[in-house]
Design a protein around this motif. Structure first.
Motif, PDB file in Angstrom:
ATOM      1  N   ASP A 124       0.815  -1.223   0.000  1.00  0.00           N
ATOM      2  CA  ASP A 124       0.000   0.000   0.000  1.00  0.00           C
ATOM      3  C   ASP A 124       0.852   1.279   0.000  1.00  0.00           C
ATOM      4  OD1 ASP A 124       0.693  -1.015   2.616  1.00  0.00           O
ATOM      5  OD2 ASP A 124      -0.518   0.564   3.499  1.00  0.00           O
ATOM      6  N   THR A 163       9.995   1.574   4.534  1.00  0.00           N
ATOM      7  CA  THR A 163       9.906   0.414   3.658  1.00  0.00           C
ATOM      8  C   THR A 163      11.085   0.406   2.687  1.00  0.00           C
ATOM      9  OG1 THR A 163       8.702  -0.469   1.730  1.00  0.00           O
ATOM     10  CG2 THR A 163       8.034   1.717   2.476  1.00  0.00           C
ATOM     11  N   THR A 165      11.881  -1.758  -0.156  1.00  0.00           N
ATOM     12  CA  THR A 165      11.562  -1.752  -1.593  1.00  0.00           C
ATOM     13  C   THR A 165      10.648  -0.580  -1.937  1.00  0.00           C
ATOM     14  OG1 THR A 165       9.882  -3.424  -1.143  1.00  0.00           O
ATOM     15  CG2 THR A 165      11.939  -4.207  -2.081  1.00  0.00           C
ATOM     16  N   ASP A 307      16.218 -10.118   8.764  1.00  0.00           N
ATOM     17  CA  ASP A 307      16.706 -11.219   7.930  1.00  0.00           C
ATOM     18  C   ASP A 307      17.789 -12.054   8.628  1.00  0.00           C
ATOM     19  OD1 ASP A 307      14.935 -10.552   5.974  1.00  0.00           O
ATOM     20  OD2 ASP A 307      16.395  -9.687   4.594  1.00  0.00           O
ATOM     21  N   LEU A 329       9.375  -6.546  12.773  1.00  0.00           N
ATOM     22  CA  LEU A 329       9.051  -6.118  11.405  1.00  0.00           C
ATOM     23  C   LEU A 329       7.962  -6.943  10.749  1.00  0.00           C
ATOM     24  CD1 LEU A 329      12.533  -5.046  10.813  1.00  0.00           C
ATOM     25  CD2 LEU A 329      10.733  -3.826   9.688  1.00  0.00           C
TER      26      LEU A 329
HETATM   27  C1  UD1 Z   1      12.965  -5.872   2.199  1.00  0.00           C
HETATM   28  C2  UD1 Z   1      13.906  -7.016   1.950  1.00  0.00           C
HETATM   29  C3  UD1 Z   1      13.648  -8.153   2.939  1.00  0.00           C
HETATM   30  C4  UD1 Z   1      13.709  -7.624   4.378  1.00  0.00           C
HETATM   31  C5  UD1 Z   1      12.817  -6.402   4.546  1.00  0.00           C
HETATM   32  C6  UD1 Z   1      12.986  -5.736   5.903  1.00  0.00           C
HETATM   33  C7  UD1 Z   1      14.273  -6.865  -0.444  1.00  0.00           C
HETATM   34  C8  UD1 Z   1      14.054  -7.461  -1.787  1.00  0.00           C
HETATM   35  N1  UD1 Z   1      13.692  -7.493   0.596  1.00  0.00           N
HETATM   36  O1  UD1 Z   1      11.633  -6.364   1.999  1.00  0.00           O
HETATM   37  O2  UD1 Z   1      14.649  -9.146   2.750  1.00  0.00           O
HETATM   38  O3  UD1 Z   1      13.257  -8.625   5.265  1.00  0.00           O
HETATM   39  O4  UD1 Z   1      13.127  -5.413   3.539  1.00  0.00           O
HETATM   40  O5  UD1 Z   1      14.296  -5.356   6.102  1.00  0.00           O
HETATM   41  O6  UD1 Z   1      14.987  -5.885  -0.302  1.00  0.00           O
HETATM   42  N2  UD1 Z   1       4.916  -2.415   4.751  1.00  0.00           N
HETATM   43  C9  UD1 Z   1       3.630  -1.957   4.650  1.00  0.00           C
HETATM   44  N3  UD1 Z   1       3.206  -1.433   3.445  1.00  0.00           N
HETATM   45  C10 UD1 Z   1       4.027  -1.363   2.357  1.00  0.00           C
HETATM   46  C11 UD1 Z   1       5.349  -1.825   2.470  1.00  0.00           C
HETATM   47  C12 UD1 Z   1       5.774  -2.347   3.684  1.00  0.00           C
HETATM   48  O7  UD1 Z   1       2.860  -2.007   5.610  1.00  0.00           O
HETATM   49  O8  UD1 Z   1       3.584  -0.866   1.306  1.00  0.00           O
HETATM   50  C13 UD1 Z   1       5.412  -2.982   6.038  1.00  0.00           C
HETATM   51  C14 UD1 Z   1       5.769  -4.457   5.943  1.00  0.00           C
HETATM   52  O9  UD1 Z   1       4.641  -5.295   6.098  1.00  0.00           O
HETATM   53  C15 UD1 Z   1       6.778  -4.607   7.056  1.00  0.00           C
HETATM   54  C16 UD1 Z   1       7.512  -3.248   7.031  1.00  0.00           C
HETATM   55  O10 UD1 Z   1       6.638  -2.352   6.353  1.00  0.00           O
HETATM   56  O11 UD1 Z   1       6.138  -4.729   8.291  1.00  0.00           O
HETATM   57  C17 UD1 Z   1       8.854  -3.259   6.323  1.00  0.00           C
HETATM   58  O12 UD1 Z   1       8.723  -3.910   5.063  1.00  0.00           O
HETATM   59  P1  UD1 Z   1       9.633  -3.522   3.817  1.00  0.00           P
HETATM   60  O13 UD1 Z   1      10.822  -2.762   4.257  1.00  0.00           O
HETATM   61  O14 UD1 Z   1       8.784  -2.910   2.759  1.00  0.00           O
HETATM   62  O15 UD1 Z   1      10.093  -4.960   3.295  1.00  0.00           O
HETATM   63  P2  UD1 Z   1      10.430  -5.325   1.817  1.00  0.00           P
HETATM   64  O16 UD1 Z   1      10.925  -4.110   1.095  1.00  0.00           O
HETATM   65  O17 UD1 Z   1       9.312  -6.121   1.210  1.00  0.00           O
END
Ligand code: UD1
Length: 422
Positions: A124, A163, A165, A307, A329
């Motif tokens: 989101d 976040t 990514t 991780d 996380l």
């Molecule tokens: C990246 C890493 C993954 C690592 C994670 C946290 C890559 C390819 N993957 O995953 O190995 O475990 O960072 O360090 O780089 N969230 C939301 N909404 C969003 C996006 C995230 O609520 O739109 C939340 C997630 O559910 C989580 C937190 O934010 O609780 C962090 O997630 P995020 O940093 O986005 O993880 P990834 O980028 O998917």
């Protein structure tokens, strides 16, 4: 299906070379969508996730070739902007093409990443940021349909959560947008920094790299001169091998690593009684006289990475006392615990934390890998368990660890890949 057979209880000795970072290489591959010329990416890890994203770019019309650990990629002839379900379902990080495709072509359809073994993990925040930059986004038939026919516009964007990514996606989208984008509460992981530095090296005006606030001046649709990038070392792979040394209480050295990226991991290992020698890109871990218990809370960089949580749960089974490891996380990221219990580990899950009573002698057993990092914890436990262990469903490991079994065998582990039917 393939599995790994490990005969545990051996001391390890020697050097392991750390590969390039998977999580840094993925956004860099997506970044090539913004380049007007062929891009050479060096120190690419030879792992399945990298092949998956490269295949996606090829399906869109790019030309890409691997030569050992170098990927050469040209995205000039991209003629499709749909990332289909069959690719995205195998790897959530495919979402990284959303920002680059939308900002270059003004439209794209990306399959919605589904749930996964480590919690719901929504996207989101990626979508909200793109809407703030003027995109219209609809979710239809399981696809994110993003449109910005007149280009994205610079905006002020505040991420409600940090976040990784998400920050990478929006930084890339902003690079070709009209005007200035200011991003607040950005992730500060080394992988995010590498994406930002690649943009800077391509001539983009970008400030605040490595901080919570990043400002980017977009090119208004003009493609970038990206030529050559070298992927940073994989800090999670480095941490995993240091834990291999720690769990067997052995002296091993990792090479091609970056100590400052793993400071929080080294700090926790020091608290547990291990000592280190750091010599440029070489890090040696020395055995502890007594392995002490540890308390860990996972958090965003530069704090302790989620991780590495599973690997430290495995390690804590060998400490003398009670350790508490809290996961902040991701929900549901304790799938390794049941499997470790099969070896005789004394671990309890309480909400978002695990309590590990050590030291327990582990005994080899069959274990089922459930996600990438959980799988590595099972292998680590197998290294110290008495007798023979089998880790099944190792396709999870192959997504992110290059030559895991030969690297471990190179430092004295008894481990081999079995091509069985299970
Ligand atoms: C990246 C890493 C993954 C690592 C994670 C946290 C890559 C390819 N993957 O995953 O190995 O475990 O960072 O360090 O780089 N969230 C939301 N909404 C969003 C996006 C995230 O609520 O739109 C939340 C997630 O559910 C989580 C937190 O934010 O609780 C962090 O997630 P995020 O940093 O986005 O993880 P990834 O980028 O998917």
């Amino acid at each position: 299906m393939q599995s790994l057979e490990i005969k545990g209880g051996l001391h390890l000795k020697g050097e392991v070379e750390i590969s390039g970072s998977k999580n840094s290489a993925l956004p860099l591959i997506a970044l090539t969508i913004l380049s007007r010329q062929t891009v050479q990416i060096d120190n690419i890890p030879n792992v399945v996730d990298i092949k998956t994203l490269t295949k996606l770019l090829q399906m869109l019309g790019s030309e890409a070739h691997f030569n050992s650990n170098t990927l050469t990629i040209n995205t000039k002839n991209i003629n499709k902007t749909v990332a289909t379900y069959d690719i995205v379902k195998t790897m959530r990080a495919s979402i990284l093409v959303l920002g680059p495709l939308l900002t270059r072509f003004g439209h794209c359809d990306v399959s919605l990443p589904g749930g996964c073994a480590i919690g719901s993990r929504p996207v989101d925040l990626h979508l909200k940021a793109l809407e703030e930059m003027g995109a219209t986004i609809e979710i239809e038939d399981g696809y994110i349909k993003a449109r910005a026919e007149n280009g994205l516009k610079g905006a002020d964007i505040f991420f409600e959560k940090k976040t990784v990514t998400g920050t990478e996606n929006i930084v890339m989208a902003a690079a070709l947008a009209q005007g200035k984008t200011r991003l607040f509460n950005c992730a500060m992981e080394p992988e995010v920094i590498q994406t930002c530095e690649a943009l800077r090296d391509a001539g983009i005006k970008i400030s605040g790299i490595g901080t919570e606030t990043i400002e980017i001046e977009g090119t208004n649709g003009e493609l970038l001169n990206i030529e050559k990038i070298r992927v940073i070392p994989d800090r999670i792979e480095a941490g995993t091998y240091l834990v291999a040394g720690a769990i067997t209480n052995s002296e091993i050295t990792i090479t091609n690593s970056e100590a400052k990226h793993i400071a929080s991991i080294i700090e926790k290992l020091e608290e547990m009684g291990f000592s280190f020698k750091i010599d440029n890109d070489k890090i040696t871990i020395f055995p502890a006289s007594i392995i002490k218990p540890v308390n860990i809370i996972t958090a965003e960089y530069p704090l302790f990475p989620t991780d590495m949580q599973a690997q430290f749960v495995a390690l804590a089974t060998q400490s003398n006392g009670t350790s508490i490891i809290e996961e902040r996380l991701f929900e549901n990221r304790f799938m390794h615990v049941n499997e470790l219990q099969r070896l005789g580990a004394d671990i309890k899950i309480e909400h978002n934390r695990v309590i590990i009573h050590g030291r327990k002698e582990l005994h080899g057993a069959d274990m089922m890998a459930t996600d990438l990092r959980a799988s590595s914890a099972l292998v680590l436990a197998g290294l110290v368990a008495k007798g023979s262990s089998r880790v099944h469903r190792i396709y999870h490991l192959d997504r992110g660890y290059q030559n895991l079994e030969s690297k471990l065998a190179g430092i004295g582990a008894n481990i081999k890949r079995i091509k069985g039917i299970l």
